[in-house]
Scaffold this motif. Structure first.
Motif, short mmCIF file in Angstrom:
data_model
loop_
_atom_site.label_atom_id
_atom_site.label_comp_id
_atom_site.label_asym_id
_atom_site.label_seq_id
_atom_site.Cartn_x
_atom_site.Cartn_y
_atom_site.Cartn_z
N UNK A 75 -0.07 -29.17 -12.10
CA UNK A 75 -1.42 -29.36 -12.64
C UNK A 75 -1.97 -30.74 -12.24
N UNK A 76 -1.15 -31.77 -12.36
CA UNK A 76 -1.60 -33.11 -11.99
C UNK A 76 -1.88 -33.22 -10.49
N UNK A 77 -1.06 -32.57 -9.68
CA UNK A 77 -1.27 -32.62 -8.23
C UNK A 77 -2.52 -31.83 -7.81
N UNK A 78 -2.80 -30.74 -8.49
CA UNK A 78 -4.03 -29.98 -8.20
C UNK A 78 -5.25 -30.82 -8.56
N UNK A 79 -5.20 -31.51 -9.68
CA UNK A 79 -6.31 -32.39 -10.06
C UNK A 79 -6.48 -33.53 -9.05
N UNK A 80 -5.37 -34.07 -8.56
CA UNK A 80 -5.44 -35.14 -7.56
C UNK A 80 -6.04 -34.61 -6.26
N UNK A 81 -5.62 -33.42 -5.83
CA UNK A 81 -6.17 -32.86 -4.60
C UNK A 81 -7.65 -32.53 -4.74
N UNK A 82 -8.05 -32.12 -5.92
CA UNK A 82 -9.48 -31.86 -6.17
C UNK A 82 -10.28 -33.16 -6.05
N UNK A 83 -9.75 -34.25 -6.58
CA UNK A 83 -10.45 -35.54 -6.49
C UNK A 83 -10.46 -36.06 -5.04
N UNK A 84 -9.37 -35.82 -4.30
CA UNK A 84 -9.33 -36.23 -2.89
C UNK A 84 -10.38 -35.46 -2.10
N UNK A 85 -10.47 -34.16 -2.35
CA UNK A 85 -11.46 -33.33 -1.66
C UNK A 85 -12.88 -33.79 -1.99
N UNK A 86 -13.11 -34.16 -3.25
CA UNK A 86 -14.42 -34.63 -3.67
C UNK A 86 -14.78 -35.93 -2.94
N UNK A 87 -13.81 -36.85 -2.81
CA UNK A 87 -14.04 -38.09 -2.07
C UNK A 87 -14.34 -37.81 -0.60
N UNK A 88 -13.61 -36.88 -0.01
CA UNK A 88 -13.82 -36.54 1.40
C UNK A 88 -15.22 -35.96 1.61
N UNK A 89 -15.64 -35.10 0.71
CA UNK A 89 -16.99 -34.54 0.81
C UNK A 89 -18.06 -35.60 0.62
N UNK A 90 -17.83 -36.57 -0.25
CA UNK A 90 -18.77 -37.66 -0.46
C UNK A 90 -18.91 -38.51 0.80
N UNK A 91 -17.79 -38.81 1.43
CA UNK A 91 -17.84 -39.61 2.66
C UNK A 91 -18.55 -38.85 3.76
N UNK A 92 -18.30 -37.55 3.87
CA UNK A 92 -18.97 -36.75 4.90
C UNK A 92 -20.48 -36.69 4.65
N UNK A 93 -20.89 -36.60 3.38
CA UNK A 93 -22.31 -36.52 3.10
C UNK A 93 -23.02 -37.85 3.37
#
Length: 136
Positions: free
Chosen positions: A113-131
């Motif tokens: 559960x903690x790793x899924x939440x971390x991956x979700x936050x990493x994906x969110x950061x990656x999308x922010x940088x791309x935008x």
């Protein structure tokens, strides 16, 4: 950047994998002795491998793609560990190793559960940088 939310999630996943496995029993054998992961080399290796992967992923904050991949590998490692626990608990009828289940069997679930939440936050950061790159 180390002050991101995924750092907290990864640090908690490392603490759960490395710390709780040493103190919480994962089962009770047929002689009513508690079984700990520190007594079994395979389980200790799997838990410490998960903790080390989480710690390595924390310091790869500049390479978010690799950080995300390490999180996925760590989730897979915890699913394998959970599968081992389920297998041992389902072979209770033969009294081979684990006679009763312990609280330590839920450690991989907490870590997943903690790793899924971390991956979700990493994906969110990656999308922010791309935008932000699209606006330049």
């Amino acid at each position: 950047m180390l002050q991101r939310i995924q750092t907290i999630y990864l640090l908690l996943a490392a603490a759960v994998s490395a710390g709780l496995c040493l103190f919480l029993p994962y089962g009770i054998d047929k002689n009513d002795l508690e079984l700990f992961a520190k007594e079994d080399f395979f389980l200790l290796g799997m838990f410490m491998g998960s903790a080390i992967l989480s710690l390595i992923a924390i310091f790869l904050f500049k390479n978010r793609q690799l950080q995300f991949v390490l999180g996925r590998i760590n989730i897979l490692l915890n699913f394998i560990l959970l599968g081992v626990f389920v297998y041992w608990s389902l072979t209770v009828s033969g009294e081979t190793k684990v006679s009763e289940k312990g609280i330590g069997m839920i450690i991989p679930i907490i870590s997943i559960v903690l790793l899924v939440l971390a991956n979700k936050a990493i994906r969110k950061d990656e999308n922010l940088v791309k935008s932000v790159d699209r606006l330049r």
